[in-house]
Design a protein around this motif. Structure first.
Motif, short mmCIF file in Angstrom:
data_model
loop_
_atom_site.label_atom_id
_atom_site.label_comp_id
_atom_site.label_asym_id
_atom_site.label_seq_id
_atom_site.Cartn_x
_atom_site.Cartn_y
_atom_site.Cartn_z
N PRO A 346 75.03 -8.64 67.62
CA PRO A 346 75.92 -8.05 66.62
C PRO A 346 77.12 -8.93 66.31
CG PRO A 346 75.25 -6.40 68.20
CD PRO A 346 74.77 -7.71 68.72
N GLY A 347 77.46 -8.98 65.04
CA GLY A 347 78.60 -9.74 64.58
C GLY A 347 78.98 -9.26 63.20
N ALA A 348 79.71 -10.08 62.48
CA ALA A 348 80.10 -9.70 61.12
C ALA A 348 78.87 -9.70 60.22
CB ALA A 348 81.14 -10.66 60.60
N PRO A 349 78.60 -8.60 59.52
CA PRO A 349 77.42 -8.56 58.65
C PRO A 349 77.62 -9.43 57.42
CG PRO A 349 78.71 -6.56 58.37
CD PRO A 349 79.35 -7.33 59.50
N PRO A 350 76.54 -9.89 56.79
CA PRO A 350 76.67 -10.65 55.55
C PRO A 350 77.22 -9.75 54.44
CG PRO A 350 74.38 -10.12 55.99
CD PRO A 350 75.14 -9.70 57.20
N THR A 392 74.07 -22.63 52.14
CA THR A 392 75.52 -22.72 52.33
C THR A 392 76.21 -21.37 52.21
OG1 THR A 392 75.72 -23.30 49.98
CG2 THR A 392 75.64 -25.12 51.56
N SER A 393 75.53 -20.38 51.61
CA SER A 393 76.10 -19.03 51.54
C SER A 393 75.69 -18.16 52.71
CB SER A 393 75.67 -18.35 50.23
OG SER A 393 74.29 -18.01 50.26
N GLY A 394 74.82 -18.69 53.59
CA GLY A 394 74.34 -17.93 54.73
C GLY A 394 73.07 -17.16 54.48
N LEU A 395 72.46 -17.30 53.31
CA LEU A 395 71.24 -16.56 52.98
C LEU A 395 70.02 -17.25 53.57
CD1 LEU A 395 70.31 -14.12 51.16
CD2 LEU A 395 69.71 -15.85 49.45
N PRO A 396 69.11 -16.50 54.21
CA PRO A 396 67.87 -17.11 54.73
C PRO A 396 67.02 -17.71 53.62
CG PRO A 396 68.23 -14.94 55.71
CD PRO A 396 69.21 -15.07 54.58
N VAL A 397 66.67 -18.98 53.77
CA VAL A 397 65.83 -19.65 52.76
C VAL A 397 64.64 -20.36 53.40
CG1 VAL A 397 67.67 -19.93 51.05
CG2 VAL A 397 67.35 -21.69 52.81
N GLU A 398 64.62 -20.49 54.73
CA GLU A 398 63.51 -21.12 55.43
C GLU A 398 63.29 -20.42 56.77
OE1 GLU A 398 64.15 -25.65 53.62
OE2 GLU A 398 64.44 -25.30 55.77
N ALA A 399 62.07 -20.49 57.26
CA ALA A 399 61.75 -20.01 58.60
C ALA A 399 61.00 -21.10 59.33
CB ALA A 399 60.91 -18.73 58.54
N ILE A 400 61.43 -21.40 60.55
CA ILE A 400 60.86 -22.49 61.34
C ILE A 400 60.23 -21.89 62.59
CG2 ILE A 400 61.32 -24.67 62.48
CD1 ILE A 400 64.05 -23.37 60.28
#
Length: 524
Positions: A346-350, A392-400
């Motif tokens: 848990p942390g700051a949500p997007p 750069t905005s923190g949005l998921p764009v890839e999965a490794i």
């Protein structure tokens, strides 16, 4: 993967985390299957060894706790400590089909609690890595939220090698005489770690493992089959699995054997896993090409080679190192890889949690399902095996996806006739077992934890509705494959029984599953 504040007193936080992890196991594996769990808002009540327990919860399937658990004594609710809960578990499970008693259990829970406290204290003295990926790798301080002893570790001196303590250390370098060199695949990167004399090849080694193997190494070091080339010139950084490190000099991850029990398993590379990693890397190349064509953000970390010394099975396995691609080398420029397990803390949500979640499910879940349904490949997408690349905005764009040890081929869908029997056996699951592994890792271990962290103390229902939309959009044009149709219809999910396997002192591969509620069920 917990709502506890990491700036609390280390001993108090370790106690709270130990109680929470063991109590979750009790809900899932002990009281739940016996019909001894009840909702009594705002509490969940359960009965263990004829004792009533209660705790405030949120997070749905992830079972996050609000406030301390309690037990009922003579009509009054009392704080529930780890030692008391261990005693209740021992009373409940002793004499059952899981075994008469387990004299090691209490010590393992206690050792895990002590390890958490030591890690929390050590983190205050050493800064996290500047690299955001490595910082995420070293962030899993409290471990698996549904394991009775998530940070139990054998041996002495482990703290200096612990990723959770922000450790870094130089590797030892051995020279392996060419006539006893064992290797396969692409191993040339190891030659850049340092020079070796003519007739020898360099072999990096984890210094902790060399200490553990000291007696076995005496003879080959004395007669020249091995030579000690000293320590590396730069520190390596351990990642979340403890035994895998990032070596910046060659920009590779190196997976070592480590003859230490960490949670359920002694972490060593078996001989058949060495050959299996190279074989799977060869076979999965075309699969991931297809996956990335359909889902452009899909990446994987190949394991193209291994190196060791042919000095008997014990040292062949014990000195082995599997070479793995680094995540920075596969991510698109401007994309930052982060460990999914760290994102579940848990942390700051997007700013827009629903948009973020939709992108996350699309990039993580869909390639996993496609790999199984279209290619007969069982990925193991638990929280430590997936990195998510954010823009750069923190949005998921890839999965490794990484760690081929847990990746399997569905039996009957691949020609393995040219492989030795033990290697072929280690590389395969039957279809049912493979699907259970996919669904457990993806839905129970992974997405439920991410959803709980995004939602905080609010309901996860809206997030699961979005996940249902994403999965339905994948299933419909593919003719609703039966396993996926059942999942979307709300079939119960398989959850790995970590408490049961620890109590029975069985190998981790023997772990079974218990059914848990499917968060998609209320949407169908």
């Amino acid at each position: 993967m917990t709502s506890l504040a990491l700036d609390s007193c280390p001993a108090a936080l370790a106690e709270e985390a130990s109680v929470a992890a063991l109590l979750r196991c009790c809900v899932r594996e002990v009281a739940g299957p016996r019909g001894q769990v009840w909702q009594a808002e705002p509490y969940v009540l359960l009965r263990v060894a004829d004792t009533l327990l209660r705790v405030r919860t949120h997070g749905g399937l992830a079972l996050r706790f609000d406030g301390p658990p309690e037990w009922l004594e003579h009509g009054c609710w009392q704080p529930l400590g780890a030692d008391r809960l261990v005693g209740l578990v021992e009373a409940e499970l002793g004499g059952t089909e899981l075994g008469e008693r387990n004299e090691e259990f209490a010590a393992q829970v206690g050792a895990s609690r002590e390890a958490m406290a030591a890690l929390l204290a050590a983190r205050r003295e050493t800064p996290a890595p500047a690299d955001p990926w490595l910082a995420s790798e070293q962030g899993l301080v409290l471990g698996h939220p549904f394991h009775p002893s998530p940070k139990a570790r054998d041996g002495e001196g482990w703290l200096r090698y612990a990723p959770e303590a922000h450790a870094s250390f130089p590797l030892r370098l051995l020279g392996v005489r060419d006539d006893v060199l064992a290797e396969a695949g692409e191993t040339g990167a190891l030659d850049d770690l340092g020079p070796a004399p003519s007739g020898y090849s360099p072999l990096p080694a984890h210094p902790w493992q060399l200490d553990l193997l000291a007696a076995e190494l005496a003879a080959p070091l004395a007669d020249g089959r091995l030579i000690d080339l000293g320590y590396g010139s730069r520190p390596a950084i351990p990642t979340s699995s403890v035994r895998t490190v990032y070596e910046p000099r060659i920009d590779r991850c190196l997976k070592f054997s480590l003859d230490v029990r960490i949670t359920n398993c002694v972490r060593k590379n078996s001989w058949y896993e060495l050959a299996g990693a190279v074989e799977l890397t060869h076979r999965l190349g075309p699969v991931f090409e297809d996956l990335s064509a359909v889902f452009p953000g899909t990446r994987w970390l190949a394991e193209p080679g291994y190196r060791s010394a042919e000095l008997g099975t014990r040292l062949l396995e014990g000195l082995s190192v599997i070479i793995r691609t680094s995540p920075w080398s596969v991510c698109t420029p401007g994309v930052t890889p982060l460990l999914s397990g760290a994102l579940a803390v848990p942390g700051a949500p997007p700013p827009d949690p629903v948009r973020w979640w939709r992108a996350y499910v699309e990039h993580v879940a869909l390639p996993v399902l496609e790999a199984y349904l279209s290619h007969g490949v069982v990925l193991e997408p638990h929280l430590q095996n997936v990195l998510v690349g954010v823009d750069t905005s923190g949005l998921p764009v890839e999965a490794i996806f990484r760690d081929l040890e847990g990746t399997k081929l569905v039996a009957g869908r691949h020609d393995l006739s040219g492989l030795p029997g033990r290697i072929a056996e280690a590389l395969t699951y039957d279809p049912g077992r493979g699907w259970d592994r996919v669904v457990y890792c993806l839905m129970v271990n992974h997405l439920s934890e991410i959803a709980a962290s995004l939602a905080g103390r609010e309901s996860t229902r809206e997030l699961w509705a979005v996940a249902g939309e994403v999965l339905t959009g994948y299933a419909a044009p593919r003719g609703w494959p039966r396993p996926l149709a059942d999942l979307l219809a709300g079939a119960p999910l398989p959850a790995k029984a970590n408490l049961s396997v620890r109590w029975a002192r069985s190998a981790d591969r023997s772990a079974g599953y218990v059914p848990v509620a499917n968060p998609l069920a209320v949407l169908s």
